[in-house]
Design a protein around this motif. Structure first.
Motif, mmCIF file in Angstrom:
data_model
loop_
_atom_site.group_PDB
_atom_site.id
_atom_site.type_symbol
_atom_site.label_atom_id
_atom_site.label_comp_id
_atom_site.label_asym_id
_atom_site.label_seq_id
_atom_site.Cartn_x
_atom_site.Cartn_y
_atom_site.Cartn_z
ATOM 1 N N ASP A 328 57.137 26.084 -14.575
ATOM 2 C CA ASP A 328 55.649 25.641 -14.172
ATOM 3 C C ASP A 328 55.920 24.293 -13.675
ATOM 4 O O ASP A 328 54.863 23.926 -13.173
ATOM 5 N N HIS A 329 57.045 23.550 -13.550
ATOM 6 C CA HIS A 329 57.073 22.317 -13.008
ATOM 7 C C HIS A 329 57.777 22.424 -11.624
ATOM 8 O O HIS A 329 58.042 21.467 -10.795
ATOM 9 N N PHE A 355 59.859 31.266 -17.852
ATOM 10 C CA PHE A 355 59.286 31.229 -19.302
ATOM 11 C C PHE A 355 59.782 32.137 -20.436
ATOM 12 O O PHE A 355 60.204 32.982 -19.819
#
Length: 554
Positions: A328-329, A355
RNA sequence: GGGCUUGUGGCCUAGUCCGGACAUGGCGUCAGCCUCCUAAGCUGAAUGUCGGGGGUUCGAAUCCCCCCAAGCCCGCCA
């Protein structure tokens, strides 16, 4: 040994063929090393690859430099196989304590991992970061690098403001025996519920964030207290996982010492910078569509601003920066790298992992929807304790507990590290609780088995002579250990070491069942015992990099 | 809508960056192995359009293009 031979053969092939890239790879079952350069030459020479391969093999086999390496053309492939003296050499190296350690290198490395927000306990998604990061850290140290591992503590984000607000307004007391981080999560979840009910609270949160940025003593102290509390719990979990950080870096320090102001000042001078009510950087040239905002209209900094300051500091104090971050980064990480480059600072190398979700969907601390690392460890340890008790009922309780603890960490860490980071996974209790095959305990078991044999053997003479299929396969694999470490840190892919260790355990188990050690006699017994010792030592070193206890008995 | 990542037997997974030898293992299924160095082990069997379609190449799971599906991201959150 393996790496030197690789380079030597590569040089010889270059000299022989005149090709720069001689397509040398590990040969699997066929050979220790194999080249497919004949295919490439076939076009140029307009001859069949098999004939070219035969010519190359013929020429090389006459070269005395090849020593104990047998070269042979199998169809179009040129295969190299290490002979007995090289296998002896490999085992001789593998029995030495610390096998696999590479020569000391200069260049300080800083590795940041986990860095989860201190608003709750680590969950099974966070510890993928922990395990990847800690394993890489261990691999770097093993490979001779001076390394510092850091946890970047986000102590002034919105989440922390919410936690702090919750402490002040909800009057939730810590329950008997409740771990710090779990308590903080309870407050955070409750505060979020209030926030949902009454959006007016958002203003209070905003106000808290302004105060903390200005350095308001009371607010800063409250934030710090909440974060410290949560960090205590997180540290305990990390310790339980055998993961170690050298330093916890507090995000707010970069505001306090003025680095954030300085970085904003430098950003303002960039030609890509724009200042309206906010300060933002236009990264369209770098391929980013959206504004990269670094100062809010109320004058406060955002996470990205502080992260720029943090990385600027790291870049100046270390030669190499590695961050382990969740997928997500990806965008924010790339923007960070791009902006650091614009500022003339060193960008970090980033290892991304995908994830971990639950069967029912993605995890969320805010919603209280997660499996905590603590709960996972507890369950796995309980299962491990049952297993140990079934197998070794005669052992004292304390010893069984200690073994169960090690087995549990092995199971958890291995289960995570064995999968490529770019693969998203669904957390699965059945797999987490499986101690067979392809598991950490399986590798520990092979190690314990080797220890047991050596203990029963008593004194023996070191002999290095290997003849059976299983002995040779083991010796060949032992030789590759340093190369496996090197490859892991080069590619920043710790799962390569997980595979290496598992393969070594596989080969050892097969050897164990076919080639008796203690019941053999004379030189065979000695050479097999030496081999067992080499396996024991290499498994121990591998497990150490994986952060798993090399149990002598289980 | 755009970007990133993933898609390999019923399930999980290696190999993909750097194209080559019959696609790696495991779980599960079936059949075996504890008077024998720890069975958390070993052996054998069955199970595959490497998401789909084009292309490049002597050769494609691997490279290129298109499509499909899933996850993540696209905030004056972190």
């Amino acid at each position: 040994m393996f790496q030197e031979k690789y380079q030597q053969i590569e040089r010889m092939l270059r000299a022989c063929t005149g090709e720069e890239d001689v397509l040398l790879t590990t040969g699997g079952d066929h050979a220790d090393l194999a080249s497919t350069v004949a295919f490439k030459l076939a076009k140029r020479e307009k001859r069949a690859p098999a004939m070219i391969a035969a010519d190359i093999a013929g020429k090389l086999s006459e070269n005395p430099d090849l020593g104990d390496i047998q070269v042979e053309a199998t169809g179009p492939y040129v295969n190299f196989r290490f002979g007995p003296s090289l296998l002896s050499e490999a085992v001789r190296e593998a029995v030495r304590p610390g096998y696999g350690s590479l020569p000391h290198r200069s260049g300080r490395v800083v590795l940041e991992h986990t860095s989860a927000n201190p608003n709750g306990p680590l969950h099974v998604g966070h510890i993928r970061n922990t395990v990847i990061g800690d394993t890489l850290a261990r691999a770097f140290r093993k490979a001779g690098y001076p390394l510092e591992v850091q946890y970047y503590l986000n102590d002034m984000g919105r989440q922390i403001a919410i936690v702090s607000w919750g402490f002040d307004h909800l009057g939730l007391a810590r329950e008997e025996g409740e771990k710090e981080d779990h308590y903080v999560a309870r407050v955070y979840i409750a505060a979020n519920r209030e926030l949902q009910k009454d959006p007016e609270i958002t203003k209070e949160i905003d106000h808290l964030m302004q105060k903390v940025e200005r350095g308001d003593a009371e607010t800063v102290a409250k934030f710090r207290k909440a974060v410290s509390l949560c960090a205590e719990g997180i540290k305990a979990t990390l310790a339980g996982l055998n993961a170690h950080h050298d330093r916890f870096v507090w995000e707010s320090d970069f505001v306090r010492i003025g680095d954030v102001d300085r970085i904003m000042e430098r950003v303002r001078r960039l030609s890509q910078a724009h200042e309206d009510e906010t300060l933002w950087v236009d990264l369209t040239e770098q391929g980013f569509e959206k504004k990269y905002i670094l100062r809010r209209s109320d004058g406060t900094s955002v996470y990205s601003t502080r992260d720029l300051a943090y990385h600027t500091w790291k870049g100046r104090n270390y030669d190499r920066m590695i961050d382990v971050l969740g997928a997500d980064h990806k965008l924010i990480g790339a923007q960070l790298q791009a902006t650091l480059k614009l500022l003339g600072e060193q960008p970090p190398e980033i290892v991304f992992f995908e994830f971990v979700s639950l069967p029912e969907g993605s995890m969320s601390t805010r919603a209280g929807k997660f499996v905590s690392a603590d709960a996972l460890m507890e369950e796995v340890t309980a299962k491990a304790f049952d297993e140990v008790t079934v197998r070794r009922p005669e052992l004292p309780l304390e010893e069984r507990r200690s073994i169960a603890n090690s087995v549990a960490i092995a199971a958890i860490r291995y289960d995570i590290v064995k999968v490529s980071p770019e693969k998203s996974t669904v957390f699965n209790w059945k797999e987490a609780l499986d101690f067979e095959r392809q598991s950490g305990p399986y590798i520990q078991y092979a190690h314990a088995r080797a220890c047991s044999i050596l203990e029963k053997a008593g004194e023996f003479e070191q002999v290095y002579r290997y003849e059976t299929e299983h002995e040779i396969a083991l010796a060949r694999h032992l030789a590759r250990f340093p190369a496996a470490i090197e490859q892991t840190i080069e590619e920043l892919r710790p799962h390569l070491l997980a595979s290496y260790a598992r393969e070594l355990a596989d080969l050892f188990n097969a050897f164990y069942h076919y080639d008796p050690v203690l019941k053999s006699e004379g030189e065979t017994r000695s050479s097999r015992l030496t081999l067992v010792d080499a396996v024991r030592n290499t498994l121990k070193e591998s497990l150490e990099i994986l952060g798993i206890d090399a149990l002598r008995s289980m």
